[in-house]
Design a protein around this motif. Structure first.
Motif, PDB file in Angstrom:
ATOM      1  N   ARG A   1       1.266   4.213  -2.981  1.00  0.00           N
ATOM      2  CA  ARG A   1       1.034   5.634  -2.784  1.00  0.00           C
ATOM      3  C   ARG A   1       2.255   6.461  -3.169  1.00  0.00           C
ATOM      4  NH1 ARG A   1      -0.933   5.696   3.225  1.00  0.00           N
ATOM      5  NH2 ARG A   1       0.205   3.736   3.213  1.00  0.00           N
ATOM      6  N   THR A  59     -11.137   8.003  -0.606  1.00  0.00           N
ATOM      7  CA  THR A  59     -10.625   7.791   0.748  1.00  0.00           C
ATOM      8  C   THR A  59      -9.300   8.526   0.926  1.00  0.00           C
ATOM      9  OG1 THR A  59     -11.637   5.602   0.829  1.00  0.00           O
ATOM     10  CG2 THR A  59      -9.891   6.058   2.422  1.00  0.00           C
ATOM     11  N   ALA A  60      -9.199   9.265   2.021  1.00  0.00           N
ATOM     12  CA  ALA A  60      -7.945   9.951   2.324  1.00  0.00           C
ATOM     13  C   ALA A  60      -6.874   8.929   2.661  1.00  0.00           C
ATOM     14  CB  ALA A  60      -8.144  10.916   3.494  1.00  0.00           C
ATOM     15  N   SER A  61      -5.727   9.009   1.981  1.00  0.00           N
ATOM     16  CA  SER A  61      -4.689   7.999   2.200  1.00  0.00           C
ATOM     17  C   SER A  61      -3.322   8.583   2.500  1.00  0.00           C
ATOM     18  CB  SER A  61      -4.574   7.092   0.973  1.00  0.00           C
ATOM     19  OG  SER A  61      -4.135   7.838  -0.152  1.00  0.00           O
ATOM     20  N   ALA A  62      -3.102   9.851   2.138  1.00  0.00           N
ATOM     21  CA  ALA A  62      -1.779  10.445   2.351  1.00  0.00           C
ATOM     22  C   ALA A  62      -1.922  11.947   2.553  1.00  0.00           C
ATOM     23  CB  ALA A  62      -0.850  10.145   1.175  1.00  0.00           C
ATOM     24  N   ASP A  89       1.772   9.069   5.646  1.00  0.00           N
ATOM     25  CA  ASP A  89       0.626   8.178   5.772  1.00  0.00           C
ATOM     26  C   ASP A  89      -0.427   8.902   6.604  1.00  0.00           C
ATOM     27  OD1 ASP A  89      -1.190   6.161   6.823  1.00  0.00           O
ATOM     28  OD2 ASP A  89       0.236   4.670   6.097  1.00  0.00           O
ATOM     29  N   VAL A  90      -1.642   9.025   6.104  1.00  0.00           N
ATOM     30  CA  VAL A  90      -2.677   9.781   6.796  1.00  0.00           C
ATOM     31  C   VAL A  90      -3.146   9.076   8.063  1.00  0.00           C
ATOM     32  CG1 VAL A  90      -4.711   8.805   5.662  1.00  0.00           C
ATOM     33  CG2 VAL A  90      -4.718  11.204   6.371  1.00  0.00           C
ATOM     34  N   ARG A  91      -2.917   7.770   8.166  1.00  0.00           N
ATOM     35  CA  ARG A  91      -3.425   7.015   9.311  1.00  0.00           C
ATOM     36  C   ARG A  91      -2.479   7.037  10.503  1.00  0.00           C
ATOM     37  NH1 ARG A  91      -4.651   2.076   5.335  1.00  0.00           N
ATOM     38  NH2 ARG A  91      -2.718   2.972   4.571  1.00  0.00           N
ATOM     39  N   HIS A 130      -6.214  11.792  -1.917  1.00  0.00           N
ATOM     40  CA  HIS A 130      -7.257  10.765  -1.864  1.00  0.00           C
ATOM     41  C   HIS A 130      -7.023   9.657  -2.886  1.00  0.00           C
ATOM     42  CE1 HIS A 130      -9.811  13.406   0.638  1.00  0.00           C
ATOM     43  NE2 HIS A 130      -9.231  14.363  -0.068  1.00  0.00           N
ATOM     44  N   ASP A 131      -7.494   8.468  -2.525  1.00  0.00           N
ATOM     45  CA  ASP A 131      -7.521   7.355  -3.479  1.00  0.00           C
ATOM     46  C   ASP A 131      -8.620   7.602  -4.511  1.00  0.00           C
ATOM     47  OD1 ASP A 131      -5.521   6.107  -2.096  1.00  0.00           O
ATOM     48  OD2 ASP A 131      -6.898   4.914  -0.857  1.00  0.00           O
ATOM     49  N   ASP A 168       0.830  -1.197   0.000  1.00  0.00           N
ATOM     50  CA  ASP A 168       0.000   0.000   0.000  1.00  0.00           C
ATOM     51  C   ASP A 168       0.867   1.251   0.000  1.00  0.00           C
ATOM     52  OD1 ASP A 168      -2.328   1.497   0.095  1.00  0.00           O
ATOM     53  OD2 ASP A 168      -2.333   1.582   2.275  1.00  0.00           O
ATOM     54  N   ILE A 169       1.912   1.252   0.835  1.00  0.00           N
ATOM     55  CA  ILE A 169       2.810   2.395   0.903  1.00  0.00           C
ATOM     56  C   ILE A 169       3.532   2.577  -0.426  1.00  0.00           C
ATOM     57  CG2 ILE A 169       4.926   3.284   1.984  1.00  0.00           C
ATOM     58  CD1 ILE A 169       4.008   2.045   4.584  1.00  0.00           C
TER      59      ILE A 169
END
Length: 212
Positions: free
Chosen positions: A8, A97-100, A33-35, A92-93, A4-5
């Protein structure tokens, strides 16, 4: 997670590299990473961070903002005391979805130095020992005294420190400037500070004179 990383970074790396090249060598571009708020990649590193490091405090902007917000520019202090202008944006993806989070840090140190040089050149030159009579206008004397201090320190008037301000006020006090009506607001504006600060410094200056 690693896939995933990698996805992105691969997706956003061209944009990050483009911004870094445009503002090089004065800007750092960081993808987070947004998470877990960890670094995914760094372009033109100024803070010497690498993938996996934690985000700096406040780097990602205020918490609780809408996911599509762009935050900044805002002033941030990097390790080592460098003053930077920072902006961050949530990425966003394809499904929204927010991802970064993309962060750009522009180092203001070269700009501050250039501003100080230009300010010094712009200040009117006065020959050593030359005095501007108060009769010519006390506001001109305020400008002359502050301009001399700006040239000596190589920084704008609003960035003169407490010692410099006391020196300026001392010279103006001896010249009788503060006996003039409205002098404090004029001096405060010229120094880029508040009237209350000028009154406080004057009180300190005069108290020191009385003790002497």
């Amino acid at each position: 997670m690693d896939d995933d990383i990698d996805a992105r970074v691969a997706l956003w790396a061209p944009a990050c590299e483009a911004v870094a090249r445009l503002l090089s060598p004065h800007a750092e571009v960081v993808l987070h990473d947004v998470r877990d708020e960890r670094v995914l990649g760094v372009w033109n590193p100024v803070t010497r961070r690498t993938a996996g490091d934690r985000a700096l405090p406040g780097e990602l902007g205020p918490p609780g903002r809408p996911a599509d917000d762009v935050d900044g520019p805002r002033e941030t202090l990097l390790p080592g005391g460098r003053r930077v202008s920072s902006v961050s944006a949530v990425l966003h993806d394809a499904d929204g979805t927010a991802s970064a989070v993309l962060c750009v840090h522009l180092d203001r140190t070269p700009l501050d130095r250039a501003a100080a040089v230009l300010t010094a050149f712009a200040a009117p030159a006065v020959a050593p020992g030359e005095q501007t009579p108060l009769a010519e206008g006390w506001t001109r004397q305020v400008d002359r005294v502050i301009a001399a201090r700006v040239r000596a320190r190589g920084r704008p008037a609003e960035r003169l420190d407490r010692t410099d301000r006391l020196a300026v006020l001392g010279e103006l006090e001896r010249a009788g400037v503060f006996a003039r009506r409205g002098a404090v607001p004029v001096v405060a504006e010229a120094l880029g500070t508040s009237r209350s600060t000028i009154y406080a410094l004057l009180a300190e200056l005069r108290a020191g004179g009385e003790r002497a």
